[in-house]
Design an enzyme around this catalytic site. Structure first.
Site, PDB file in Angstrom:
ATOM      1  N   GLY A  55       0.870  -1.265  -0.039  1.00 48.15           N
ATOM      2  CA  GLY A  55      -0.263   0.112  -0.052  1.00 48.15           C
ATOM      3  C   GLY A  55       0.925   1.177  -0.179  1.00 48.15           C
ATOM      4  N   LYS A 114     -10.155   0.989  13.726  1.00 46.07           N
ATOM      5  CA  LYS A 114      -8.800   1.234  13.985  1.00 46.07           C
ATOM      6  C   LYS A 114      -8.941   1.358  15.513  1.00 46.07           C
ATOM      7  CE  LYS A 114      -5.783   1.852  11.818  1.00 46.07           C
ATOM      8  NZ  LYS A 114      -4.668   0.808  11.367  1.00 46.07           N
ATOM      9  N   HIS A 152     -18.810  13.585   8.390  1.00 49.27           N
ATOM     10  CA  HIS A 152     -17.577  14.238   8.059  1.00 49.27           C
ATOM     11  C   HIS A 152     -17.022  14.729   9.486  1.00 49.27           C
ATOM     12  CE1 HIS A 152     -15.155  16.512   4.651  1.00 49.27           C
ATOM     13  NE2 HIS A 152     -14.401  15.925   5.585  1.00 49.27           N
ATOM     14  N   PRO A 184     -14.099  16.994  -6.788  1.00 44.15           N
ATOM     15  CA  PRO A 184     -15.410  17.068  -5.930  1.00 44.15           C
ATOM     16  C   PRO A 184     -14.836  17.427  -4.316  1.00 44.15           C
ATOM     17  CG  PRO A 184     -14.490  14.800  -6.434  1.00 44.15           C
ATOM     18  CD  PRO A 184     -13.677  15.846  -7.064  1.00 44.15           C
ATOM     19  N   VAL A 185     -15.161  18.746  -4.017  1.00 46.49           N
ATOM     20  CA  VAL A 185     -14.792  19.053  -2.563  1.00 46.49           C
ATOM     21  C   VAL A 185     -16.346  18.814  -1.787  1.00 46.49           C
ATOM     22  CG1 VAL A 185     -14.618  21.160  -1.298  1.00 46.49           C
ATOM     23  CG2 VAL A 185     -13.394  20.604  -3.266  1.00 46.49           C
ATOM     24  N   TYR A 220     -14.357   3.419   9.577  1.00 42.75           N
ATOM     25  CA  TYR A 220     -13.129   3.167   9.688  1.00 42.75           C
ATOM     26  C   TYR A 220     -12.407   3.510  10.915  1.00 42.75           C
ATOM     27  CZ  TYR A 220      -8.119   4.848   8.731  1.00 42.75           C
ATOM     28  OH  TYR A 220      -6.766   4.908   8.765  1.00 42.75           O
ATOM     29  N   ILE A 236      -3.877 -11.341   6.505  1.00 45.64           N
ATOM     30  CA  ILE A 236      -3.777 -11.337   7.969  1.00 45.64           C
ATOM     31  C   ILE A 236      -4.736 -11.984   8.859  1.00 45.64           C
ATOM     32  CG2 ILE A 236      -2.017  -9.272   8.033  1.00 45.64           C
ATOM     33  CD1 ILE A 236      -4.512  -7.607   9.013  1.00 45.64           C
ATOM     34  N   ARG A 251     -19.623  14.300   2.857  1.00 44.93           N
ATOM     35  CA  ARG A 251     -19.562  12.959   3.490  1.00 44.93           C
ATOM     36  C   ARG A 251     -20.466  12.979   4.876  1.00 44.93           C
ATOM     37  NH1 ARG A 251     -13.633  11.728   5.149  1.00 44.93           N
ATOM     38  NH2 ARG A 251     -13.439  10.882   2.832  1.00 44.93           N
ATOM     39  N   ASN A 303      -1.573  11.731   5.688  1.00 49.65           N
ATOM     40  CA  ASN A 303      -0.141  11.516   4.947  1.00 49.65           C
ATOM     41  C   ASN A 303      -0.424  12.009   3.306  1.00 49.65           C
ATOM     42  OD1 ASN A 303       1.676   8.695   6.174  1.00 49.65           O
ATOM     43  ND2 ASN A 303       0.119   9.834   7.212  1.00 49.65           N
ATOM     44  N   THR A 356      -4.181   5.724  13.511  1.00 52.87           N
ATOM     45  CA  THR A 356      -4.375   6.943  12.858  1.00 52.87           C
ATOM     46  C   THR A 356      -4.862   8.140  13.963  1.00 52.87           C
ATOM     47  OG1 THR A 356      -6.163   8.091  11.466  1.00 52.87           O
ATOM     48  CG2 THR A 356      -6.634   5.717  12.216  1.00 52.87           C
ATOM     49  N   ASP A 357      -4.843   9.286  13.659  1.00 52.94           N
ATOM     50  CA  ASP A 357      -5.419  10.266  14.581  1.00 52.94           C
ATOM     51  C   ASP A 357      -7.289  10.211  14.763  1.00 52.94           C
ATOM     52  OD1 ASP A 357      -5.655  11.268  11.967  1.00 52.94           O
ATOM     53  OD2 ASP A 357      -5.212  13.409  12.562  1.00 52.94           O
ATOM     54  N   GLU A 358      -7.587   9.610  13.484  1.00 55.59           N
ATOM     55  CA  GLU A 358      -8.977   9.607  13.507  1.00 55.59           C
ATOM     56  C   GLU A 358      -9.474   8.988  14.560  1.00 55.59           C
ATOM     57  OE1 GLU A 358     -10.442   9.207   9.286  1.00 55.59           O
ATOM     58  OE2 GLU A 358      -8.409   9.837   8.588  1.00 55.59           O
ATOM     59  N   GLY A 410       3.102   1.584   3.642  1.00 53.60           N
ATOM     60  CA  GLY A 410       3.990   0.525   3.938  1.00 53.60           C
ATOM     61  C   GLY A 410       4.929   0.658   2.853  1.00 53.60           C
TER      62      GLY A 410
HETATM   63  P1  NAD Z   1      -3.372   1.528   1.727  1.00 51.49           P
HETATM   64  O1  NAD Z   1      -4.858   1.349   1.598  1.00 51.49           O
HETATM   65  O2  NAD Z   1      -2.792   2.359   0.741  1.00 51.49           O
HETATM   66  O3  NAD Z   1      -2.723   0.036   1.954  1.00 51.49           O
HETATM   67  C1  NAD Z   1      -3.218  -0.853   2.784  1.00 51.49           C
HETATM   68  C2  NAD Z   1      -2.414  -2.269   2.322  1.00 51.49           C
HETATM   69  O4  NAD Z   1      -2.926  -3.216   3.386  1.00 51.49           O
HETATM   70  C3  NAD Z   1      -2.802  -2.494   0.820  1.00 51.49           C
HETATM   71  O5  NAD Z   1      -1.546  -3.008   0.247  1.00 51.49           O
HETATM   72  C4  NAD Z   1      -3.743  -3.878   1.155  1.00 51.49           C
HETATM   73  O6  NAD Z   1      -3.481  -4.772  -0.003  1.00 51.49           O
HETATM   74  C5  NAD Z   1      -3.191  -4.450   2.369  1.00 51.49           C
HETATM   75  N1  NAD Z   1      -4.090  -5.113   2.956  1.00 51.49           N
HETATM   76  C6  NAD Z   1      -5.682  -4.770   3.070  1.00 51.49           C
HETATM   77  N2  NAD Z   1      -6.342  -5.796   3.849  1.00 51.49           N
HETATM   78  C7  NAD Z   1      -5.209  -6.647   3.922  1.00 51.49           C
HETATM   79  C8  NAD Z   1      -5.413  -8.175   4.647  1.00 51.49           C
HETATM   80  N3  NAD Z   1      -6.661  -8.531   5.091  1.00 51.49           N
HETATM   81  N4  NAD Z   1      -4.317  -9.068   4.828  1.00 51.49           N
HETATM   82  C9  NAD Z   1      -3.005  -8.482   4.131  1.00 51.49           C
HETATM   83  N5  NAD Z   1      -2.867  -7.206   3.680  1.00 51.49           N
HETATM   84  C10 NAD Z   1      -4.111  -6.322   3.511  1.00 51.49           C
HETATM   85  O7  NAD Z   1      -3.236   2.300   3.154  1.00 51.49           O
HETATM   86  P2  NAD Z   1      -2.247   3.310   3.674  1.00 51.49           P
HETATM   87  O8  NAD Z   1      -2.819   4.662   3.418  1.00 51.49           O
HETATM   88  O9  NAD Z   1      -0.953   2.858   3.351  1.00 51.49           O
HETATM   89  O10 NAD Z   1      -2.401   3.203   5.205  1.00 51.49           O
HETATM   90  C11 NAD Z   1      -1.540   2.194   6.017  1.00 51.49           C
HETATM   91  C12 NAD Z   1      -1.725   2.263   7.620  1.00 51.49           C
HETATM   92  O11 NAD Z   1      -1.544   3.428   7.922  1.00 51.49           O
HETATM   93  C13 NAD Z   1      -3.119   1.918   7.921  1.00 51.49           C
HETATM   94  O12 NAD Z   1      -3.271   1.099   9.133  1.00 51.49           O
HETATM   95  C14 NAD Z   1      -3.921   3.143   8.077  1.00 51.49           C
HETATM   96  O13 NAD Z   1      -5.133   3.087   9.119  1.00 51.49           O
HETATM   97  C15 NAD Z   1      -2.673   3.919   8.693  1.00 51.49           C
HETATM   98  N6  NAD Z   1      -2.692   5.343   8.519  1.00 51.49           N
HETATM   99  C16 NAD Z   1      -2.893   6.000   7.441  1.00 51.49           C
HETATM  100  C17 NAD Z   1      -2.925   7.423   6.917  1.00 51.49           C
HETATM  101  C18 NAD Z   1      -2.965   8.130   5.754  1.00 51.49           C
HETATM  102  O14 NAD Z   1      -3.216   9.260   5.759  1.00 51.49           O
HETATM  103  N7  NAD Z   1      -2.983   7.293   4.589  1.00 51.49           N
HETATM  104  C19 NAD Z   1      -2.769   8.244   8.417  1.00 51.49           C
HETATM  105  C20 NAD Z   1      -2.653   7.590   9.631  1.00 51.49           C
HETATM  106  C21 NAD Z   1      -2.649   6.309   9.674  1.00 51.49           C
HETATM  107  P1  TYD Z   2      -9.162  11.532   2.513  1.00 54.09           P
HETATM  108  O1  TYD Z   2      -8.063  11.766   1.612  1.00 54.09           O
HETATM  109  O2  TYD Z   2     -10.432  10.713   2.192  1.00 54.09           O
HETATM  110  O3  TYD Z   2      -8.761  11.303   4.013  1.00 54.09           O
HETATM  111  P2  TYD Z   2      -9.626  11.401   5.432  1.00 54.09           P
HETATM  112  O4  TYD Z   2     -11.073  11.048   5.330  1.00 54.09           O
HETATM  113  O5  TYD Z   2      -9.065  10.038   5.973  1.00 54.09           O
HETATM  114  O6  TYD Z   2      -9.126  12.492   6.021  1.00 54.09           O
HETATM  115  O7  TYD Z   2      -9.843  12.907   2.666  1.00 54.09           O
HETATM  116  C1  TYD Z   2      -9.058  14.159   3.189  1.00 54.09           C
HETATM  117  C2  TYD Z   2     -10.198  15.253   3.131  1.00 54.09           C
HETATM  118  O8  TYD Z   2     -10.724  15.659   2.102  1.00 54.09           O
HETATM  119  C3  TYD Z   2     -11.434  14.775   4.141  1.00 54.09           C
HETATM  120  O9  TYD Z   2     -11.755  16.108   4.739  1.00 54.09           O
HETATM  121  C4  TYD Z   2     -12.476  14.598   2.942  1.00 54.09           C
HETATM  122  C5  TYD Z   2     -12.175  15.360   1.880  1.00 54.09           C
HETATM  123  N1  TYD Z   2     -12.359  15.071   0.377  1.00 54.09           N
HETATM  124  C6  TYD Z   2     -13.176  15.730  -0.443  1.00 54.09           C
HETATM  125  O10 TYD Z   2     -13.605  16.942  -0.174  1.00 54.09           O
HETATM  126  N2  TYD Z   2     -13.240  15.239  -1.775  1.00 54.09           N
HETATM  127  C7  TYD Z   2     -12.906  13.922  -2.005  1.00 54.09           C
HETATM  128  O11 TYD Z   2     -13.068  13.689  -3.253  1.00 54.09           O
HETATM  129  C8  TYD Z   2     -12.170  13.285  -1.116  1.00 54.09           C
HETATM  130  C9  TYD Z   2     -11.497  11.762  -1.460  1.00 54.09           C
HETATM  131  C10 TYD Z   2     -11.993  13.952   0.151  1.00 54.09           C
END
Ligand code: NAD
Ligand code: TYD
Length: 337
Positions: free
Chosen positions: A11, A155, A277, A206-207, A151, A61, A274, A181, A126-128, A14
């Site tokens: 992902g 978590k 939201h 799309p905001v 979600y 997993i 959303r 991130n 996550t901070d969420e 990772g």
């Molecule tokens: P992502 O969706 O890009 O990647 C997730 C990966 O996990 C994918 O490669 C998917 O194939 C794999 N996966 C999903 N289900 C699986 C399973 N059952 N078994 C094995 N592999 C599986 O996610 P990301 O954005 O890289 O996030 C990674 C982690 O960081 C997550 O735990 C997420 O909650 C956390 N996180 C993400 C953000 C962000 O901004 N993206 C912020 C804070 C924390």
């Molecule tokens: P997102 O990237 O989905 O991360 P998260 O929901 O985990 O914060 O969204 C970031 C912010 O952008 C969130 O407030 C939702 C908003 N958003 C839009 O306004 N339009 C979009 O199409 C998407 C995907 C997100």
């Protein structure tokens, strides 16, 4: 530390983590276990395919015999758990896979790690899980958990299981919680890569709602450095928050993106909000700064420009994903997005 297992390494975060770790530590080897869901992409790590220090094992997993076959090999120094269903909008449409992977999958991993006496485990959260802030204040590690989306609820449930394993079994885990991130290899359903791709193709952006929701943005490599610091120096049972100290409303970020891409604001399309939201996320990362000697290194200005450049230089990467089932999914679910 010579050999670690990373889950979800195909992902966004990772794959950045694995690359950074192998670059940083010349003695380290990594086994990546990933189910390759819609979000998992082998193309994120093609540069490592020939490396003797990197192995990929496709699997789920939630599958205990599979997890045991990797974690139980006997030479594993630590497990870093990224694998998750990660997109809030999808969790609103169908929360089942979120509970399956994020809760049951984490439990399976914990049980396997415990039975194989793994001596270090990082739960990437996550901070969420803290819920939503008003105009003032920051999330600290002491902020009570109040998740608002399926979600973040899944978590938070996983975090609670980790906490309980530390408390009940002396399980050697630390938990990290990070803000939004950005960077290369992010799946183009998330705000930044979606909007960059749409703008490049003169499609609308799309905001959701008013666009006044606030997120704190951190470069993915700063997050990965934080996970590494927690892995090496975090105190068992402790939580560490990571953030980029870069708060921005979605509409301000969208306008900045359009400006940097040389595209007009008329591409902005306000769409139905959303459901549920969260209004604002903001992180107090003083604990990580003090106790882990970590701080964000990448300025938002530089990181955003480099990220935009990466998506322009790697347009085929995005186009390959967007031409697949993923777009059908969105068209079916969200006509107007
Ligand atoms: P992502 O969706 O890009 O990647 C997730 C990966 O996990 C994918 O490669 C998917 O194939 C794999 N996966 C999903 N289900 C699986 C399973 N059952 N078994 C094995 N592999 C599986 O996610 P990301 O954005 O890289 O996030 C990674 C982690 O960081 C997550 O735990 C997420 O909650 C956390 N996180 C993400 C953000 C962000 O901004 N993206 C912020 C804070 C924390
Ligand atoms: P997102 O990237 O989905 O991360 P998260 O929901 O985990 O914060 O969204 C970031 C912010 O952008 C969130 O407030 C939702 C908003 N958003 C839009 O306004 N339009 C979009 O199409 C998407 C995907 C997100």
């Amino acid at each position: 530390m010579n050999h670690i297992v990373v889950t979800g390494g195909c992902g966004f975060i990772g794959s950045n983590f694995i690359r950074l770790m192998l670059e940083t530590y010349s003695e380290l080897s990594i086994t990546n276990i990933d189910k390759l869901t819609y979000a998992g992409n082998l193309a994120n790590l093609t540069d490592l395919e020939e490396s003797e220090r990197y192995q990929f094992q496709k699997g789920d997993i939630c599958d205990r015999p599979f997890v045991d076959s990797v974690v139980g090999k006997g030479n594993i120094d630590a497990v870093v758990h990224f694998a998750a269903e990660s997109h809030v909008d999808r969790s609103i449409l169908d929360s089942t896979p979120f509970v399956t992977t994020n809760v049951n999958g984490t439990l399976t991993l914990l049980d396997s790690c415990r039975s194989h006496e793994i001596s270090r485990y990082v739960q990437v959260s996550t901070d969420e899980v803290y819920g939503s802030l008003g105009d003032e204040g920051f999330f600290t590690e002491e902020t009570p958990l109040a998740p608002n989306s399926p979600y973040s609820a899944s978590k938070a449930a996983a975090d609670m299981l980790v906490r309980s394993y530390v408390h009940t079994f002396d399980f050697p885990a630390v938990i990290t919680r990070c803000s939004n991130n950005y960077g290369p290899f992010q799946f183009p359903e998330k705000l930044l890569p979606l909007f960059i791709s749409n703008a490049r193709n003169d499609q609308s952006l799309p905001v959701y709602g008013t666009g006044e929701n606030v997120r704190d943005w951190i470069h993915v490599l700063d997050h990965c450095r934080g996970v590494d610091a927690a892995l090496r120096n975090g105190k068992v049972g402790d939580v560490y928050n990571f953030g980029g100290r870069t708060e921005m409303t979605n509409i301000a970020l969208t306008k900045l993106l359009l400006k940097l891409l040389g595209k007009p604001d008329s591409l902005i399309q306000y769409v139905t909000d959303r459901p549920g939201h969260d209004q604002r996320y903001a992180i107090d990362c003083a604990k990580a700064e003090t106790e882990l000697n970590w701080s964000p290194q990448v300025s938002f200005e530089q990181g955003l420009q480099e990220t935009i450049d990466w998506y322009i230089d790697n347009e085929e990467w995005t186009n390959n994903i967007r031409s697949g089932d993923y777009m059908n999914y969105y068209e079916k679910q969200y006509g107007d997005r």
